[in-house]
Design a protein around this motif. Structure first.
Motif, PDB file in Angstrom:
ATOM      1  N   THR A   1      33.160 -32.038   8.966  1.00  0.00           N
ATOM      2  CA  THR A   1      32.479 -33.332   9.024  1.00  0.00           C
ATOM      3  C   THR A   1      33.450 -34.377   8.499  1.00  0.00           C
ATOM      4  OG1 THR A   1      30.272 -32.393   8.745  1.00  0.00           O
ATOM      5  CG2 THR A   1      30.558 -34.692   8.126  1.00  0.00           C
TER       6      THR A   1
ATOM      7  N   ALA B   1      34.627 -38.913   8.899  1.00  0.00           N
ATOM      8  CA  ALA B   1      34.500 -40.241   9.502  1.00  0.00           C
ATOM      9  C   ALA B   1      35.878 -40.680   9.984  1.00  0.00           C
ATOM     10  CB  ALA B   1      33.962 -41.237   8.489  1.00  0.00           C
TER      11      ALA B   1
ATOM     12  N   LEU C   1      31.483 -41.448  13.056  1.00  0.00           N
ATOM     13  CA  LEU C   1      31.154 -40.303  12.216  1.00  0.00           C
ATOM     14  C   LEU C   1      30.981 -39.070  13.095  1.00  0.00           C
ATOM     15  CD1 LEU C   1      30.373 -39.289   9.334  1.00  0.00           C
ATOM     16  CD2 LEU C   1      28.010 -39.937   9.879  1.00  0.00           C
TER      17      LEU C   1
ATOM     18  N   TRP D   1      23.832 -39.041   5.002  1.00  0.00           N
ATOM     19  CA  TRP D   1      23.071 -38.917   6.247  1.00  0.00           C
ATOM     20  C   TRP D   1      21.641 -38.556   5.853  1.00  0.00           C
ATOM     21  CZ3 TRP D   1      24.243 -40.944  10.636  1.00  0.00           C
ATOM     22  CH2 TRP D   1      23.564 -40.572  11.796  1.00  0.00           C
TER      23      TRP D   1
ATOM     24  N   PRO E   1      27.756 -47.736   6.911  1.00  0.00           N
ATOM     25  CA  PRO E   1      29.036 -47.152   6.484  1.00  0.00           C
ATOM     26  C   PRO E   1      29.178 -47.061   4.966  1.00  0.00           C
ATOM     27  CG  PRO E   1      29.363 -49.369   7.326  1.00  0.00           C
ATOM     28  CD  PRO E   1      27.954 -49.006   7.632  1.00  0.00           C
TER      29      PRO E   1
ATOM     30  N   ILE F   1      27.599 -43.677   3.601  1.00  0.00           N
ATOM     31  CA  ILE F   1      28.246 -42.406   3.921  1.00  0.00           C
ATOM     32  C   ILE F   1      29.136 -42.061   2.732  1.00  0.00           C
ATOM     33  CG2 ILE F   1      29.737 -41.178   5.511  1.00  0.00           C
ATOM     34  CD1 ILE F   1      26.961 -41.981   6.632  1.00  0.00           C
TER      35      ILE F   1
ATOM     36  N   VAL G   1      32.542 -37.301   2.333  1.00  0.00           N
ATOM     37  CA  VAL G   1      32.907 -37.271   3.745  1.00  0.00           C
ATOM     38  C   VAL G   1      34.331 -37.814   3.876  1.00  0.00           C
ATOM     39  CG1 VAL G   1      32.394 -38.160   6.049  1.00  0.00           C
ATOM     40  CG2 VAL G   1      30.523 -37.561   4.494  1.00  0.00           C
TER      41      VAL G   1
ATOM     42  N   ARG H   1      37.695 -39.545   5.154  1.00  0.00           N
ATOM     43  CA  ARG H   1      37.972 -40.647   6.074  1.00  0.00           C
ATOM     44  C   ARG H   1      39.318 -40.393   6.752  1.00  0.00           C
ATOM     45  NH1 ARG H   1      33.099 -41.446   3.536  1.00  0.00           N
ATOM     46  NH2 ARG H   1      32.379 -43.600   3.711  1.00  0.00           N
TER      47      ARG H   1
END
Length: 398
Positions: free
Chosen positions: A19, A21, A263, A304, A373, A376, A380, A382
């Motif tokens: 997972t 972004a 994402l 999320w 954004p 998140i 996560v 980037r």
């Protein structure tokens, strides 16, 4: 239909989950250049990179904005400004939020401009600077109708100016206000605020006994929709990331914006449910017939949130609904056909001819695009893209 799936870049060995972004730095640079092209040459452009660049990454966002013509940066916190200085950013920075007066010497040492609006704050900050030899630059905040922070009355302005005049170590280099309703179709309140700001600004200059060089009021909506709000600097936040200040004013914007944030995740498991079988906590979803259900490793700990249940994601260029309650680290989606483990899932962004925008997510959650954004979470990773290639990967967990 098979969709060309972007592979996790080689440098992504710095994270160990499926997972992530993606942030399109080219889009940010193009958005800044496009917005700046609508402004008169004399107006300075402040790129607002608070909240880790609205979740996009503060450093790289700042660098792209500066390359595109921004001359000033805005943060909410002194910590954010100091982080940019530590990473080599030398451009002027204004801290838009309140800074403790005892921390003023640190700001002055790093040439960071602060926001102030209280005479007692000026006195305490001046005491903190005594003996350091440093001079603090500040922008005075005037409250023209937002009713959040700032001076409202002539008495407050007078006391503030007196405190500044008595301090050898504090210099007012700017003044500003914030527009509360520039992203609405009704222009009356914004025009009232602009008029009030000009009046209050004249009062402040009269009390100080000199003009104040820098004046700014326009946020993204003010910048794009109110030429009279430009004064001599604008503060652009949400729109430099490719998002309209609100759905209502989106059709009125004079420049086409490109979303920079997307994402993604990947399917980790696929199963066939029989009619009558239920899934996830609380058994909120029950299969009405034979159905293919896939597990995706993203959940509310990633930002999320559970309210996304019932929304869509993209798999193989088609929409697939999120079914059952979203868990802390995983969620479930319904597929039209079985898909292989490792198949790309796009939660925000495009696949084929389909696109799920940040605006769509915001409408689903009954909130504003700014929030999406930002929420998140830092766990996560980037992946920052530039010229179609990976420019950097940030994983705040490792």
């Amino acid at each position: 239909m098979t969709v060309n799936q972007p592979k996790v870049p080689e440098s992504a060995t710095v994270f160990y989950r499926d997972t992530w972004a993606e942030v399109d730095l080219d889009a940010i640079r193009e958005n800044v250049a496009g917005i700046k092209s609508t402004l008169p040459d004399k107006i300075e452009f402040m790129a607002v990179v608070k909240a880790n660049g609205y979740g996009h990454g503060a450093l790289e966002t700042a660098e792209e904005a500066l390359k595109a013509g921004a001359g000033f940066l805005g943060t909410a916190l002194l910590d954010e400004a100091l982080d940019l200085r530590a990473k080599g950013i030398t451009a002027p920075i204004l801290v838009l939020g309140v800074t403790r007066p005892q921390d003023v010497p640190t700001a002055a040492e790093k040439d960071i401009t602060l926001t102030a609006f209280q005479d007692e704050w000026i006195k305490e900050a001046s005491d903190a600077l005594a003996g350091t030899g440093a001079v603090l630059s500040l922008h005075a905040k005037l409250d023209s109708g937002m009713n959040r922070i700032g001076m409202k009355s002539k008495e407050e302005i007078s006391r503030f100016a007196s405190a500044v005049s008595a301090s050898p170590s504090i210099k007012v280099t700017g003044m500003y206000t914030h527009l509360a309703a520039a992203d609405e179709l009704d222009r009356n309140f914004t025009l009232k605020q602009l008029k009030e700001f000009r009046r209050m600004g004249e009062e402040l200059e009269e009390e100080l006994g000199r003009p104040v060089a820098c004046r700014h009021a326009a946020n993204s909506a003010g910048t794009l929709l109110y030429a009279e709000a430009g004064l001599n600097m604008v503060r652009v936040g949400i729109s430099m990331y490719g998002l309209a200040p609100s759905p209502a004013v989106k059709p009125l914007l004079p420049v086409k914006l490109k979303e920079a944030f997307s994402l993604h995740s990947r399917i980790t498991h696929v199963k066939k449910l029989q009619a009558g079988e239920s899934i996830s906590y609380g058994r909120t979803y029950t299969a009405s017939e034979e159905e293919w259900i896939a597990t995706v490793p993203i959940g509310y700990a990633d930002g999320w949130i559970r309210a996304n249940q019932g929304g869509d994601v993209l798999v193989d260029g088609k929409r697939s609904p999120i079914v059952g309650r979203i868990c802390m680290d995983q969620m479930l989606i319904k597929l039209e056909h079985p898909a292989a483990v490792d198949t790309l899932v796009t939660l925000i962004g495009g696949q084929g001819t389909e696109f799920i925008s940040v605006e769509e997510i915001a409408a689903r959650l009954e909130t504003i695009s700014y929030e999406i954004p930002c929420i998140i979470s830092a766990r996560v990773p980037r992946v920052l893209k530039k010229d179609g290639k990976t420019a950097a990967v940030h994983n705040r967990v490792l």
